[in-house]
Scaffold this motif. Structure first.
Motif, PDB file in Angstrom:
ATOM      1  N   VAL A   1      51.373  42.783  57.689  1.00  0.00           N
ATOM      2  CA  VAL A   1      51.094  42.299  58.828  1.00  0.00           C
ATOM      3  C   VAL A   1      49.499  42.924  58.430  1.00  0.00           C
ATOM      4  O   VAL A   1      48.714  43.990  57.959  1.00  0.00           O
ATOM      5  N   TYR A   2      48.322  41.648  58.491  1.00  0.00           N
ATOM      6  CA  TYR A   2      46.940  42.248  57.954  1.00  0.00           C
ATOM      7  C   TYR A   2      46.050  41.826  58.912  1.00  0.00           C
ATOM      8  O   TYR A   2      46.287  40.245  59.615  1.00  0.00           O
ATOM      9  N   ILE A   3      45.366  42.351  59.875  1.00  0.00           N
ATOM     10  CA  ILE A   3      43.853  41.884  60.102  1.00  0.00           C
ATOM     11  C   ILE A   3      42.054  41.974  59.195  1.00  0.00           C
ATOM     12  O   ILE A   3      42.065  43.232  58.478  1.00  0.00           O
ATOM     13  N   LYS A   4      41.755  40.706  59.211  1.00  0.00           N
ATOM     14  CA  LYS A   4      40.679  40.771  57.923  1.00  0.00           C
ATOM     15  C   LYS A   4      39.447  41.494  58.880  1.00  0.00           C
ATOM     16  O   LYS A   4      39.395  41.641  60.228  1.00  0.00           O
TER      17      LYS A   4
ATOM     18  N   PRO B   1      43.763  48.052  57.492  1.00  0.00           N
ATOM     19  CA  PRO B   1      44.377  47.226  57.025  1.00  0.00           C
ATOM     20  C   PRO B   1      45.165  46.487  57.274  1.00  0.00           C
ATOM     21  O   PRO B   1      45.086  45.996  58.266  1.00  0.00           O
ATOM     22  N   LEU B   2      46.795  46.806  56.386  1.00  0.00           N
ATOM     23  CA  LEU B   2      47.933  46.799  57.377  1.00  0.00           C
ATOM     24  C   LEU B   2      47.620  47.388  58.383  1.00  0.00           C
ATOM     25  O   LEU B   2      47.398  48.693  59.096  1.00  0.00           O
ATOM     26  N   LYS B   3      48.424  46.438  59.290  1.00  0.00           N
ATOM     27  CA  LYS B   3      48.899  46.865  61.177  1.00  0.00           C
ATOM     28  C   LYS B   3      50.876  46.726  60.808  1.00  0.00           C
ATOM     29  O   LYS B   3      51.471  46.118  60.996  1.00  0.00           O
ATOM     30  N   LEU B   4      50.692  47.576  61.853  1.00  0.00           N
ATOM     31  CA  LEU B   4      51.856  47.685  62.387  1.00  0.00           C
ATOM     32  C   LEU B   4      52.145  46.982  63.909  1.00  0.00           C
ATOM     33  O   LEU B   4      51.023  48.070  64.727  1.00  0.00           O
TER      34      LEU B   4
END
Length: 677
Positions: free
Chosen positions: A19-22, A2-5
């Motif tokens: 920040v999000y990677i689909k 889901p959300l990424k650091l």
């Protein structure tokens, strides 16, 4: 995932929520990046302020209106001439900027008198302009200046003018989106319905959220005119102050940019019952869909289809040409808000490109819902991105081109990646059918620009000294250019006009697809620059009316310098060296003079100053010997000292005035000109 650091955000872990990677199978509604909230301390934001959103994006576009910024001169300068929105009024709104020019003394004692003076001066300088918008800024909002009282007084005095107040200082919201909202709501509350427009067609619309960037509005006007539709008001591209006062008489609100102007469209629906129709006019297929929607609303589908057929016949072949060459190219879209979802499917469907990253400066949650729904798996979505995040994302995905603004564009170019101006365009317009072709052309030119590839070469690197370069023979027939290349340390350029080369090769000036050029291949070991997977350039014959299917690569053979097989006699070589030394004497003398001229000038200046001081002393001693003259001078000096103390030193405001004058003189001496504006 889901959300990424990102790695660069480890010191500010709150950025993980932005920040999000689909990925496949994820419920994207649970992983929307947080947006439209305050920038996290420690993250260098690319956002604009709320005042900027009101003035630069919306109000400042009006073509017949004085834009008076009540604040320091920097607030006016930073929002002037940075957007390319022309008009048919001689580009009035681009030529001038107005400011009350607040100084420290105005901040301390109030700036209302300064604003009133500025308003009157502006109308006096532009007697044909009778409309004005006054904006507050951070400084004037903090000290509490009542701009409405000043405006009311000015209107009563001048009589035939109309002034609109926008009270939205820079700190009013988390981004420029707040400025959009404040201006929208204030305008419908105070100005809409105060003027009745002239109706000339049974079909009337308001075009909302189009700011005529490089002529976008002119494209839409052309389509509407062919369909027989009257545009009551443009909010605000090529728009007029009074036309926006008559927005209540339109039958339909056609909303293009939902983020900056959706507020007023919603209010017009609530108060006047005017339907809202959201359209996409960026993109070849999207524009067809938009015209069909408008035609269906009025029951004139046949007119819409006629316009579509005419434009498709004119531009479809060009779009196909670009799609063949842009398919599979990776692009980042880092813009303000809604253009992310306006452009995503347009680039993917119309041109076959792959959108790999999107970043929004001021988008809201609904904007991310739309863009994530339209995006592909693996795409990176960022809210309020910062510079370090952009660097890391570029390293992760290595795109072929980036659509962004000039500020981030400078960053991208440092990595030897091309960018296209997504805010003000490179060579617009970008709306409509011809706009889609223009955008495709700029993307194509950016990706295939020989200059961008050459920029990645560091000629100081010893490892590439022996690299073989095949440089394109560009525009050889048109400009009579011949380029012969040896290696990076031995380049011969014959019959080259530098200006012609720079103008023709720089993407954003001309269309590289309209020329015949060759492939550009080079090898290098420079690890300091990012690798770029660029295809070989292909020659194009534009004289043919058919779509080109065959390519031709014409390598340029490296030409060796001619050598002299016969050795000259020794006496002739000595004579040549002697003669060469004689010819160099003027050059050596000039170089010597250039190196020592500052020293000579300094010595001469010092001697001159000493002589002047000595001469003045002699004159003073001579005058002092004349009877009564010395007493007169002493009396005058005493009187001046007393006057100076009474005038400048007794009162606090007088001392501040003296300090201001001293500072002004200091600036004039240091910088050679008066910095007062």
């Amino acid at each position: 995932m889901p959300l990424k650091l990102l790695k660069c955000d480890e010191s500010i872990p709150e950025r993980e929520k932005h920040v999000y990677i689909k990925e496949k199978g994820e419920d994207t509604t649970q992983f929307l990046p947080l947006s439209n909230i305050e920038t996290i301390p420690g993250s260098l934001s690319e956002r604009g302020c709320s005042y900027c959103g009101a003035k630069l994006v919306i109000g400042g576009v009006l073509k017949d209106t004085i834009q008076m910024i009540h604040g320091p001169i920097g607030c006016a300068y930073d929002t002037w001439h940075t957007k390319r929105y022309p008009s048919d009024n001689g580009h009035f709104q681009l030529k001038y900027v107005w400011s009350s020019d607040m100084k420290e003394s105005h901040i301390v004692f109030g700036g209302e008198k300064q604003l009133g003076k500025s308003i009157r001066e502006a109308f006096k300088e532009f007697p044909d302009i009778k409309r004005m918008i006054v904006y507050t800024t951070c400084a004037t909002a903090l000290i509490g200046d009542d701009i409405r009282a000043v405006v009311k007084s000015a209107q009563q005095e001048l009589g035939d003018v109309d002034i609109f107040c926008v009270e939205c200082p820079g700190f009013a919201g988390v981004s420029q989106s707040k400025g959009h909202h404040v201006l929208n709501i204030a305008w419908i509350n105070e100005k809409v319905g105060t003027l009745e427009p002239e109706i000339t067609s049974p079909y009337t619309i308001n075009v909302i959220g189009d700011y005529n960037i490089q002529g976008d509005t002119f494209v839409l006007e052309k389509y509407m005119e062919k369909m027989g539709i009257q545009i009551i008001a443009h909010f605000t591209g090529n728009g007029t102050y009074d036309s926006l006062r008559g927005m209540h008489r339109a039958q339909l609100n056609v909303t293009n940019c939902a983020r900056s102007a959706g507020y007023i469209a919603n209010e017009l629906k609530k108060r006047y019952g005017i339907p809202r129709l959201d359209v996409d006019t960026w993109g070849f297929d999207y524009c067809q869909e938009a015209l069909r929607k408008i035609g269906a609303f009025f029951g004139i589908e046949d007119r819409a289809e006629a316009v579509i057929a005419e434009e498709v016949a004119k531009y479809q072949e060009k779009m196909d040409w670009y799609k063949e060459r842009l398919t599979g190219k990776k692009v980042c879209i880092w813009t303000g808000g809604p253009r992310l979802w306006h452009w995503t499917k347009a680039l993917e469907d119309d041109l076959g490109m792959q959108v790999v990253s999107m970043s929004s400066k001021f988008g809201h949650q609904e904007d991310f819902e739309k863009v994530i729904a339209r995006g592909q798996e693996g795409t990176i979505y960022i809210d309020d991105g910062n510079e370090l995040e952009f660097f890391e994302v570029l390293e992760m995905i290595r795109p072929d081109v980036v659509l962004t603004g000039p500020r981030v564009g400078v960053l991208v170019k440092k990595l030897h990646l091309p960018y296209v101006n997504g805010h003000g365009y490179h060579n617009g317009p970008y709306m409509g059918f011809e706009g889609a072709v223009n955008m495709a052309r700029d993307l194509y030119n950016a990706i295939y620009s020989p200059l961008m590839q050459l920029a990645a070469i560091d000629v100081r690197d010893e490892q590439i000294q022996d690299a073989e370069l095949n440089l394109p023979r560009v525009f050889e027939q048109q400009n009579n250019i011949t380029v012969d290349i040896q290696t990076t340390d031995e380049i011969l350029i014959k019959e080259v006009t530098i200006m012609e080369i720079s103008n023709e090769l720089s993407y954003g000036v001309t269309d590289l697809s309209d020329t015949e050029y060759l492939d550009l291949n080079f090898t290098h070991e420079n690890g300091r620059v990012m690798e770029s997977n660029l295809e070989q350039l292909k020659s194009v014959d534009i004289t043919s009316s058919e779509v080109i299917t065959e390519t031709q690569i014409l390598p340029i053979e490296a030409q060796a310098l001619p050598t002299n097989p016969q050795k000259s006699p020794e006496w002739l070589q000595i004579l040549r060296e002697y003669w060469g030394f004689i010819l160099k004497i003027p050059q050596l003398f000039g170089r010597f003079y250039h190196e020592v001229k500052r020293i000579v000038a300094g010595i001469a200046l010092t001697i001159g100053l000493l002589f002047t001081v000595k001469l003045l002393l002699v004159l003073l001693y001579t005058i002092n010997d004349i009877p009564f003259i010395n007493l007169t001078f002493e009396f005058v000096g005493i009187v001046y000292v007393v006057w100076f103390v009474l005038r400048y030193l007794l009162k606090a405001n007088s001392r501040r005035e003296l300090a201001t004058k001293i500072q002004q003189v200091q600036q004039e001496v240091v910088y050679g000109k008066d910095l007062e504006v």
